[in-house]
Design a protein around this motif. Structure first.
Motif, PDB file in Angstrom:
ATOM      1  N   GLU A 172       0.865  -1.179   0.000  1.00 56.66           N
ATOM      2  CA  GLU A 172       0.000   0.000   0.000  1.00 56.66           C
ATOM      3  C   GLU A 172       0.900   1.227   0.000  1.00 56.66           C
ATOM      4  O   GLU A 172       2.084   1.132   0.324  1.00 56.66           O
ATOM      5  N   ILE A 173       0.347   2.354  -0.322  1.00 52.81           N
ATOM      6  CA  ILE A 173       1.113   3.598  -0.305  1.00 52.81           C
ATOM      7  C   ILE A 173       1.131   4.155   1.113  1.00 52.81           C
ATOM      8  O   ILE A 173       0.089   4.290   1.755  1.00 52.81           O
ATOM      9  N   ASP A 174       2.334   4.455   1.599  1.00 47.25           N
ATOM     10  CA  ASP A 174       2.497   5.115   2.893  1.00 47.25           C
ATOM     11  C   ASP A 174       2.001   6.549   2.728  1.00 47.25           C
ATOM     12  O   ASP A 174       2.504   7.287   1.873  1.00 47.25           O
ATOM     13  N   ALA A 226       1.005   2.315   6.182  1.00 44.80           N
ATOM     14  CA  ALA A 226       0.377   1.721   4.994  1.00 44.80           C
ATOM     15  C   ALA A 226      -0.606   0.630   5.386  1.00 44.80           C
ATOM     16  O   ALA A 226      -1.686   0.510   4.786  1.00 44.80           O
ATOM     17  N   GLY A 238       4.533   8.739   0.563  1.00 43.65           N
ATOM     18  CA  GLY A 238       4.014   8.556  -0.787  1.00 43.65           C
ATOM     19  C   GLY A 238       4.594   7.344  -1.495  1.00 43.65           C
ATOM     20  O   GLY A 238       4.281   7.097  -2.657  1.00 43.65           O
ATOM     21  N   LEU A 239       5.413   6.564  -0.792  1.00 49.79           N
ATOM     22  CA  LEU A 239       6.029   5.391  -1.389  1.00 49.79           C
ATOM     23  C   LEU A 239       5.167   4.153  -1.154  1.00 49.79           C
ATOM     24  O   LEU A 239       4.506   4.027  -0.128  1.00 49.79           O
ATOM     25  N   ARG A 240       5.188   3.242  -2.113  1.00 48.92           N
ATOM     26  CA  ARG A 240       4.491   1.959  -1.960  1.00 48.92           C
ATOM     27  C   ARG A 240       5.390   1.052  -1.121  1.00 48.92           C
ATOM     28  O   ARG A 240       6.558   0.864  -1.447  1.00 48.92           O
TER      29      ARG A 240
END
Length: 134
Positions: free
Chosen positions: A63-65, A104, A69-71
């Motif tokens: 999931e995106i943190d 996430a 903004g990182l997966r």
């Protein structure tokens, strides 16, 4: 094998820590890496999840943190320590993600937005049964 998994998980959900003795439905043995994502039925890929967490997780593996903004991969309750990635806040009503994985997972599993989970947790808090002390 099922009993070993239940014992290893201490009879509670690996994600929201809901204990079997307070959940009206049977905790489910879930695939940490879902079969749809190439996971297996090996014991090392199985853990306990409450029906709400398992339904929200579905076939997700990442999931995106919301901060970076990182997966990132979702929390692995078999390999990672819950208290390193999460903390109880608001008297135990909500779960704060402390790391990208934790944040996430909170988003992916709706740990703070599932109204049924929040209602039940609020009653557990009133009864003095929640949050877990460990």
């Amino acid at each position: 094998m099922a009993q070993r998994i239940r014992s290893a998980a201490r009879h509670r959900c690996g994600y929201c820590l809901s204990p079997q003795h307070l959940v009206m439905a049977r905790l489910e043995i879930e695939h940490i890496i879902p079969l749809a994502q190439g996971g297996s039925h090996a014991e090392s890929n199985l853990w306990l999840a409450c029906p709400l967490c398992n339904a929200h997780k579905s076939s997700k593996i990442d999931e995106i943190d919301p901060v970076s903004g990182l997966r990132v991969p979702l929390f692995n309750p078999r390999m990672q320590v819950w208290h390193e990635h999460f903390a109880w806040v608001n008297g135990g009503l909500s779960i704060a993600g402390l790391t990208p994985i934790g944040r996430a997972t909170v988003v992916a599993l709706h740990l703070n937005t599932d109204q049924d989970a929040l209602t039940v947790r609020s009653y557990w808090i009133l009864a003095g049964w929640h949050p877990p002390s460990d």
